[in-house]
Design a protein around this motif. Structure first.
Motif: not given
Length: 212
Positions: A50, A53-54, A56-58, A60-61, A152, A157
């Motif tokens: 978890q 994933a959190m 990695n998503d952040f 990416g932006g 952000y 996201k």
């Protein structure tokens, strides 16, 4: 993982039998395929997944900022990897049963240049505005250091940023917000970067604000 020298046919990439060939940091490497497992992930493993994933998503932006201004891009760890390690370790708080962001600990840049002082955050119609005190000549800070702003929206996201929102001597800057963020509560960070991008400051979390 093993490295190898290119033979008469050169390097290969992709899967060949039980082996995967790839290029990593300028070296040709081979890895064995991971074995499939039917084990159910432990609670700790699920938590780590978890967190990964959190973050990695952040990342990416904010990748265009991180890849320029986070630590040193030398050695084994890339700037993204350095940011990943820090955020997973410092910026996530476990609130059973899930993790949550502590945005005050998030860094979108990390360096030795003098950062922003006496910052204030405000919002006007369609824009986020920031003011600060010109602290040129402190350390290696210069009047023409470039202001970087990152906004952000956790709900969608979405990331809005500028790598040149103003200069240190300006003491004020604004960043226009897209209409789809109207009413959104967003998180905001700022940092300064030398005009030649050789030096950059550790970012400052400016807080959260609702776009109007």
């Amino acid at each position: 993982m093993g490295t190898y020298n290119k033979g008469i046919l050169g390097a290969f990439s992709g899967k060949v039998g039980p082996v995967v060939g790839a290029s990593w940091r300028g070296k040709e490497v081979m890895r064995s395929l991971p074995k499939k497992s039917n084990r159910v992930a432990s609670a700790l493993q699920q938590q780590q997944r978890q967190k990964f994933a959190m973050v990695n998503d952040f990342l990416g932006g904010v990748q265009p900022v991180i890849k320029r201004y986070y630590g040193s891009d030398s050695g084994i760890k890339t700037r993204r990897n350095q940011a990943m390690s820090y955020l997973m370790r410092e910026a996530l708080v476990f609130n059973d049963p899930d993790y949550e962001w502590d945005y005050s600990k998030v860094l979108i840049s990390r360096g030795d240049l003098t950062g922003m002082e006496d910052a204030t955050l405000d919002v006007a119609a369609g824009a986020i505005s920031v003011t600060w005190t010109d602290n040129s000549e402190q350390g290696e800070a210069l009047a023409n250091d470039q202001l970087v702003l990152v906004v952000y929206d956790p709900a969608t996201k979405a990331v809005v940023y500028s790598l040149a929102a103003g200069e240190r001597a300006d003491e004020a800057a604004a960043l226009a917000m897209p209409s789809y963020l109207d009413g959104a509560e967003v998180q905001v960070w700022a940092t300064f970067v030398a005009a030649d991008e050789k030096l950059f400051a550790t970012s400052l979390y400016l807080g959260s604000i609702t776009v109007i």
